[in-house]
Design a protein around this motif. Structure first.
Motif, PDB file in Angstrom:
ATOM      1  N   ALA A   7      30.411  21.348  45.218  1.00 28.47           N
ATOM      2  CA  ALA A   7      30.118  22.754  44.900  1.00 28.47           C
ATOM      3  C   ALA A   7      31.391  23.421  44.413  1.00 28.47           C
ATOM      4  O   ALA A   7      32.439  23.312  45.041  1.00 28.47           O
ATOM      5  CB  ALA A   7      29.586  23.467  46.132  1.00 28.47           C
ATOM      6  N   PRO A  61      31.882  26.941  42.759  1.00 28.34           N
ATOM      7  CA  PRO A  61      31.681  28.233  42.103  1.00 28.34           C
ATOM      8  C   PRO A  61      33.027  28.783  41.633  1.00 28.34           C
ATOM      9  O   PRO A  61      34.061  28.464  42.224  1.00 28.34           O
ATOM     10  CB  PRO A  61      31.093  29.099  43.228  1.00 28.34           C
ATOM     11  N   ASN A  62      33.029  29.547  40.572  1.00 20.94           N
ATOM     12  CA  ASN A  62      34.312  30.119  40.151  1.00 20.94           C
ATOM     13  C   ASN A  62      34.686  31.271  41.079  1.00 20.94           C
ATOM     14  O   ASN A  62      33.939  31.656  41.961  1.00 20.94           O
ATOM     15  CB  ASN A  62      34.275  30.543  38.677  1.00 20.94           C
ATOM     16  N   THR A  63      35.898  31.766  40.914  1.00 21.30           N
ATOM     17  CA  THR A  63      36.389  32.852  41.756  1.00 21.30           C
ATOM     18  C   THR A  63      36.180  34.160  41.001  1.00 21.30           C
ATOM     19  O   THR A  63      36.635  34.286  39.859  1.00 21.30           O
ATOM     20  CB  THR A  63      37.887  32.659  42.036  1.00 21.30           C
ATOM     21  N   SER A  64      35.501  35.083  41.633  1.00 23.27           N
ATOM     22  CA  SER A  64      35.284  36.365  40.964  1.00 23.27           C
ATOM     23  C   SER A  64      36.577  37.179  40.993  1.00 23.27           C
ATOM     24  O   SER A  64      37.040  37.603  42.055  1.00 23.27           O
ATOM     25  CB  SER A  64      34.175  37.149  41.660  1.00 23.27           C
ATOM     26  N   VAL A  94      35.984  40.683  42.356  1.00 23.05           N
ATOM     27  CA  VAL A  94      35.903  40.742  43.822  1.00 23.05           C
ATOM     28  C   VAL A  94      37.297  40.594  44.422  1.00 23.05           C
ATOM     29  O   VAL A  94      37.683  41.317  45.339  1.00 23.05           O
ATOM     30  CB  VAL A  94      34.956  39.640  44.364  1.00 23.05           C
ATOM     31  N   TYR A 126      41.218  26.717  48.635  1.00 25.72           N
ATOM     32  CA  TYR A 126      40.586  25.770  47.723  1.00 25.72           C
ATOM     33  C   TYR A 126      41.389  25.691  46.444  1.00 25.72           C
ATOM     34  O   TYR A 126      42.169  26.595  46.121  1.00 25.72           O
ATOM     35  CB  TYR A 126      39.144  26.196  47.392  1.00 25.72           C
TER      36      TYR A 126
END
Lengths: 401, 488
Positions: free
Chosen positions: B349, B351-354, B357, B465
């Motif tokens: 998994a 997901p990219n980092t917003s 946010v 990460y």
């Protein structure tokens, strides 16, 4: 003044697939299988259903968004269908939608169906959820899995009551051993082999102190219910009605993990069960509840839940468990159909699967595991983590009880 | 008076015996047996130059006002971002001011730490700044069975420069800058490329450091005999001694190069050695610090009376004492991502980092800042608009509240074999902070069998990460159970 849901809605039909690793079946096959049984049981035509609710949880690796997958799979006659998702309470939420619709008078006959196709992801356990937890949460929440989240409860429970973790583990092992014994009796269960407490205790560790046999099965499956008013049910010629006695939901608000909590109980279950007993008119659940299907995602969850359902005294669940109080021949048989542990846990279907077993028992149709003259059956779901969760409690029973 | 007002250090707790490297890899390159003594410090899998810099910086700022800093300079050649100010990550982790502050990375050279220090001191001397924190940190990946693998350790150290409560007065500096290459790392390359050792020793360390020190003495009129400690990095033991001889100082006046206890920490090493010297210094001691890398910076300090009352940092001595042997060479290789082990599909998994946010929640995510309710006084994390106390529920009536420096107690925990982790089981749990507030966090620097409910924890800024697809390193705070020893 709200009068609650008691006896306002009757269940006239239910269906449930065999749970398991259904490699050859997709969600559409599972839904149709459960629906056919349900429709036949209800004895109505499909076009008599006026509204439907679909419960599913991991939409991103499962059926996708919206209620269209149910409407299309069942070829429903262009009626309203709503998809609900509330973690492991999703199935019970679908049931709540249908029951409330009937109780409100908005429709006469409604369908609740839950489905989860989990075995298309390529690995064991529940789907990894870091990308499904929200863009902020993925940046800080602990690297948790479901077993890890619940495993912590065992350390918290042992610490609170000053117990040796091995004594807690022994009671947890009895929980699993009992559910395996019940699963053997159920042809629709995913896992149908008996295990001993020693086997449970010696299993490989998944998340300290939980071993493999402390964790429930991850399965594919579907279950559904058709509900209507007791009056319509009678007009359809239904006898020995099973009606809804209570439907309660309680959600964490963040106090457990950010403010105050003993780490040894479920705040939500404690509250939802109290409200459910009141709604159902039950004053002494230990005496009055005939049987239960609780959310035994992990053995420790079931152990602690016995206290939050106010059936075992605080700190006494291990003793009641070891005394066999929750065994098939005990005071309040629990996980009569094998539970999540052995019947399996296709998330969106689980709440309805639990109701299915209670319904069969109330009608005396539970085969080898039939209990003697049950009156009230309680079901319980807990989605999320001990410190942050969604809890549902439902009670169904004989309409005249 | 201008000079050092505080110091801090961080040596990661894992130590890899060089004999372990030899036992595993000498079959491939037996020459490594020549430097098989002692041990090197090894960053945990969730540490890098930035996270270790935060640890050293917090240590240095013990009892100091982080809001009073005018600048933070970060020196390292192993920074995770080529374009995103790495010092800015450290500054946010320290919950420094943003307005009126100017931070900078000093990079691409082993002497970047001393260059940053000189820059800081010159701006303070000029009256342009009052307080500058300089952190040097290094975490170099090396190829297996190389001399670099034997010599290099991981670590960080920090020096706070200012005008008040100076513990070591700045007495001047001198620099030599030349394009001498003993080793280099090309842009985008994973590993250092080195020239033969004779070149590094004889024409590099052995010539450039003595010449720069001679230049410093000529410029300032000081004499080498005035100095109680001369501190210069050089991981070649013989050359290190030879430089002392060349300078005409007794060998006990040459600060130990720490090869035996942690290895050469690169850009951090002049600071690491200097902090080790400061930890032993008495009022009146004069310390001469020299670095090495495309030339040499030389800096002189005189320890003041204030050092007698100075305490608080864990420092180099303290972190060296927190030692756990990393007995497995395979684990070391995996921690540095030198070997491929399968994380499983669950670990895929990504997901990219917003970035929106991350900006909006930077205080929460990088500074570990929560809030304290003005009405009921409850500290809480994460900050939400409504107070978590159900009897209060005040809306947006909060003061900022830092959790990074708070100790806590473990309330519940687990060790999870199912979680995708570089170092399974993933240990995490619920902790309750001293003074109030609680949250669920990953734990680090502990073994599952050491962790107990009721054990104390401290907070540590860690790499959470690495998004390999997009080159983004994400950080967050973890809880460190205060365990004794270990059996890694």
């Amino acid at each position: 003044m709200a009068t609650g849901i008691r006896d306002k809605v009757a269940i006239i039909g239910m269906g449930c697939t065999r749970f398991g690793e259904r490699w050859n079946d997709g969600a559409e096959d599972l839904m149709v299988e459960a629906f056919q049984e349900c429709l036949a049981d209800a004895g109505i035509e499909k076009n008599e259903i006026q509204a439907a609710w679909l419960g599913s949880c991991f939409d991103e690796v499962n059926i996708g968004k919206s209620a269209l997958p149910a409407s299309m799979a069942l070829r429903l006659p262009n009626i309203s269908v709503t998809r609900v998702e509330n973690y492991c309470a999703s199935g019970t939420e679908a049931f709540r939608g249908a029951v409330y619709a009937v109780a409100s008078g908005a429709c006469d006959i409604a369908l609740a169906i839950g489905v989860e196709k989990l075995k298309d992801i390529g690995y064991g356990g529940l789907p990894e959820f870091s990308s499904a937890m929200g863009m902020l949460n993925q940046l800080w929440m602990a690297n948790m899995t479901a077993p890890g989240g619940f495993a912590m409860l065992a350390t918290g429970y042992a610490a609170k009551y000053g117990l040796d973790i091995n004594d807690v583990k022994r009671a947890m092992a009895h929980v699993s051993m009992k559910s395996h014994a019940n699963g053997v009796l159920n042809p629709k269960a995913h896992l149908r082999r008996a295990v001993t407490e020693e086997q449970v205790l010696n299993a490989p560790q998944i998340a300290y102190p939980l071993g493999l046999f402390d964790c429930c099965g991850v399965s594919d499956g579907s279950a559904c219910a058709i509900v209507t008013t007791p009056e319509i049910a009678k007009s359809l010629g239904k006898k020995d009605l099973v009606s809804v006695k209570a439907l309660q939901l309680s959600l964490s608000n963040g106090t457990e993990f950010a403010y105050k909590w003993d780490g040894a109980h479920f705040v939500t279950t404690s509250k939802a069960s109290t409200a459910a007993y009141e709604e159902a008119g039950i004053t002494n659940p230990r005496e009055e509840i005939s049987m239960m299907e609780v959310h035994d995602c992990f053995s420790i969850t079931e152990l602690v839940t016995m206290e939050d359902l106010h059936i075992s005294e605080r700190g006494q669940a291990p003793k009641d468990i070891m005394d066999g109080f929750y065994d098939l021949d005990g005071g309040v048989p629990c996980q009569v159909d094998g539970g999540l542990k052995c019947f399996g846990h296709p998330i969106g279907a689980s709440g309805l699967r639990m109701l299915y077993e209670m319904y069969l028992q109330l009608h005396g149709r539970a085969g080898d595991r039939q209990l003697k003259d049950p009156k009230f059956g309680l079901t319980h779901n807990l989605g999320g983590f001990p410190f942050m969760n969604v809890c549902s409690v439902a009670i169904i029973g004989k309409h005249d009880a | 008076m201008v000079g050092i007002t505080s110091y801090g250090g961080y040596i990661p707790r894992y130590r890899l015996s060089r004999m372990t490297v030899v036992q595993n890899m000498a079959w491939y390159f037996p020459v490594i047996m020549a430097v098989a003594g002692g041990e090197k410090s090894v960053a945990n899998w969730d540490e890098d130059a930035v996270s270790m810099a935060v640890a050293a910086a917090y240590d240095c700022m013990t009892g100091k006002d982080r809001k009073a800093l005018d600048s933070l300079y970060l020196a390292s050649t192993t920074l995770p971002f080529a374009d995103r100010l790495n010092a800015g990550i450290v500054a946010t982790a320290l919950n420094m001011k943003e307005a009126g502050v100017s931070n900078a990375d000093f990079s691409a050279c082993m002497k970047a730490g001393t260059t940053a220090a000189i820059s800081a001191l010159e701006s303070i001397e000029a009256g342009k700044k009052d307080s500058v924190l300089v952190v040097a940190s290094e975490q170099r990946r090396t190829k297996m069975a190389t001399m670099f693998e034997m010599f290099f350790g991981d670590g960080a150290a920090a020096l706070l420069f200012g005008k008040d409560d100076v513990i070591a007065e700045f007495k001047g500096s001198y620099s030599v800058s030349c394009d001498f290459i003993d080793h280099y790392k090309g842009s985008g390359k994973e590993f250092d490329y080195g020239w033969e050792e004779r070149w590094q020793r004889d024409i590099g360390y052995g010539k450039i450091i003595p010449e720069a020190i001679a230049g410093f003495l000529t410029k300032t009129g000081m004499k080498i005999e005035e100095f109680d400690k001369v501190i210069y990095p050089c991981y070649f033991g013989g050359t290190h001694k030879g430089i002392a001889k060349k300078l005409g100082i007794d060998k006990e006046k040459a600060q130990n190069n720490m090869h035996a206890v942690c290895g050469d920490t690169g850009t951090a090493h002049p600071f690491v050695m200097f902090v080790a010297a400061l930890e032993e210094a008495k009022p009146g001691d004069k310390l001469l610090l020299a670095s090495f890398g495309q030339g040499c910076d030389v800096m002189a300090f005189e320890v003041t009376d204030k050092i007698k009352d100075f305490n608080g940092p864990i420092g180099i001595k303290g972190s060296l004492a927190k030692r756990v042997e990393l007995a497995s060479y395979q684990k070391f290789s995996k921690f540095r991502n030198l070997i491929a082990a399968d994380l499983g599909i669950r670990g895929e998994a990504n997901p990219n980092t917003s970035l929106t946010v991350l900006w909006r929640k930077r205080k929460m995510l990088l500074s570990l800042v929560g809030v304290k309710c003005k009405k009921c006084g409850t500290p809480q994390y994460p900050a939400m608009p409504i107070c978590v106390n159900p009897d209060c529920c005040a809306i947006n009536e909060f003061d900022e509240y830092e959790f990074a420096d708070k100790e806590a107690t473990i309330l519940m925990f687990t060790g999870d074999m199912l979680s995708a982790s570089v170092d399974p089981p993933a240990v995490y749990g619920l902790i309750g902070y001293d003074g109030g507030g609680r949250t669920m966090l990953d734990f680090t620097d502990c073994e599952l069998n050491q962790v107990k409910v009721g054990m104390k924890t401290k907070m540590s800024f860690r790499k959470r990460y690495f998004d390999e697809m997009r080159g983004f390193t994400g950080y967050f705070w973890k809880a460190v159970p205060q365990v004794e020893g270990g059996d890694a």
